[in-house]
Design a protein around this motif. Sequence first.
Motif, PDB file in Angstrom:
ATOM      1  N   ALA A 150      10.079  23.188  34.080  1.00 17.70           N
ATOM      2  CA  ALA A 150      10.771  23.172  35.366  1.00 17.70           C
ATOM      3  C   ALA A 150      11.747  24.339  35.477  1.00 17.70           C
ATOM      4  N   ALA A 153       9.925  27.654  35.980  1.00 19.86           N
ATOM      5  CA  ALA A 153       9.477  27.824  37.366  1.00 19.86           C
ATOM      6  C   ALA A 153      10.624  28.298  38.244  1.00 19.86           C
ATOM      7  N   SER A 154      11.800  27.698  38.064  1.00 19.85           N
ATOM      8  CA  SER A 154      12.965  28.088  38.846  1.00 19.85           C
ATOM      9  C   SER A 154      13.376  29.525  38.535  1.00 19.85           C
ATOM     10  N   PHE A 157      10.879  32.021  39.979  1.00 20.51           N
ATOM     11  CA  PHE A 157      11.080  32.146  41.425  1.00 20.51           C
ATOM     12  C   PHE A 157      12.267  33.063  41.714  1.00 20.51           C
ATOM     13  N   THR A 189       3.284  25.522  38.451  1.00 16.11           N
ATOM     14  CA  THR A 189       4.644  25.067  38.741  1.00 16.11           C
ATOM     15  C   THR A 189       5.405  26.103  39.555  1.00 16.11           C
ATOM     16  N   GLU A 193       6.974  25.769  43.335  1.00 11.23           N
ATOM     17  CA  GLU A 193       8.360  26.173  43.615  1.00 11.23           C
ATOM     18  C   GLU A 193       8.419  27.097  44.832  1.00 11.23           C
ATOM     19  N   ASP A 196       7.596  25.020  48.024  1.00 10.03           N
ATOM     20  CA  ASP A 196       8.709  24.139  48.380  1.00 10.03           C
ATOM     21  C   ASP A 196       9.862  24.926  48.995  1.00 10.03           C
ATOM     22  N   LYS A 197      10.186  26.075  48.387  1.00  8.95           N
ATOM     23  CA  LYS A 197      11.293  26.879  48.895  1.00  8.95           C
ATOM     24  C   LYS A 197      10.939  27.489  50.256  1.00  8.95           C
TER      25      LYS A 197
END
Length: 363
Positions: A150, A153-154, A157, A189, A193, A196-197
Amino acid sequence: MKKLLLTSLFAAHVGAISYTNEAAADMVTFLPGASSIEINFHHFSGYLSVEGGAAGSKQMHYWFVESEGNPETDPVALWTNGGPGCSGLLGMLTEQGPFKVNKDQTLSRNEFAWTSVASILFIEQPCGVGFSYSTAPDELRQQDYKSGDALAASDNFNILQAFFKRFPHLLANDLYITSESYGGHYIPTLAREILDKNEAIAESETDIWKLSYANLNFKGMAVGNPYVDVRSGTPTMLETMWAHSLISKPKWDIFEQACALPSSPSWNQEPSSMDDSTCDAAMDTVFTEAETKTNLYALDYPTCASGSVFESQRSRLLDVLRKHQRSHLVQRRRSLEEHIGLRGGRSDMATEQYVPITKASYS
């Protein structure tokens, strides 16, 4: 030394592209070993700051190579190697980058470079991989060197966001994200991300999201030999060895039956009724037979890769595989049902069901 590694000889003409001051400062001007080759494109190397234990403390190293076609309009592709923890420069210098490293440490051009059709952003992640490092205070630095699916992925991004701030003229270009191996976790993932963003930016009624993030023109993803789950990845690797005739049929038949591959009658057995030790022994047998014949990580090389370096690497990698993956084969059928949904053909599964987001940290 870090900067010296990534400098190159090229024509100084920048053309119509106007670069930010930060991008211009990262433009490569000299690369050891490249004096005998023509470099007809611009490339850049430096650091992109990502939030960590302290503000912007994760300094993520990148090497960006512009397309040899039309860099103003050609797609932009992100590349990271798998691992977790493998440097993206492995791909840059041994797979699809514009250069190949010769035995005498000079460089030659790669005729199969993806940069013939796209601009490629090679990154070294998570923080601590390759030249990427943390500037956080001592008491917070170790936090920056720990990651997981997780968080990766953040961070990835945010690497993209930092990149497009440095190269804003590319923001409207088609964006693809690519990887291999453990990229079977990194890329799905990261794709989620991004989506979603992008959705949050589009639906936001305030300017907070729009000021914090740029909407990415995301078009797709690609992963080579994706490592999604240990109980599905290991059998497919062994099936590849079998398909290359590296395992004899009598040994393969024993392994297939003992470890309940989909093609065997025991595939329909309940996992609880199977003997873990029998599968371990059968798997050890086929591994031993296969690894004595060739470098299993070079099955498609144009020439046979042999020698002490290849053999020691092969032994280390296979030793890791043996220690961590053998017994998981017994539970492979359940894993496929839960994580991939192959038997039910379900299309309503969320990303974490297709690609299990691990809770284990890697550093």
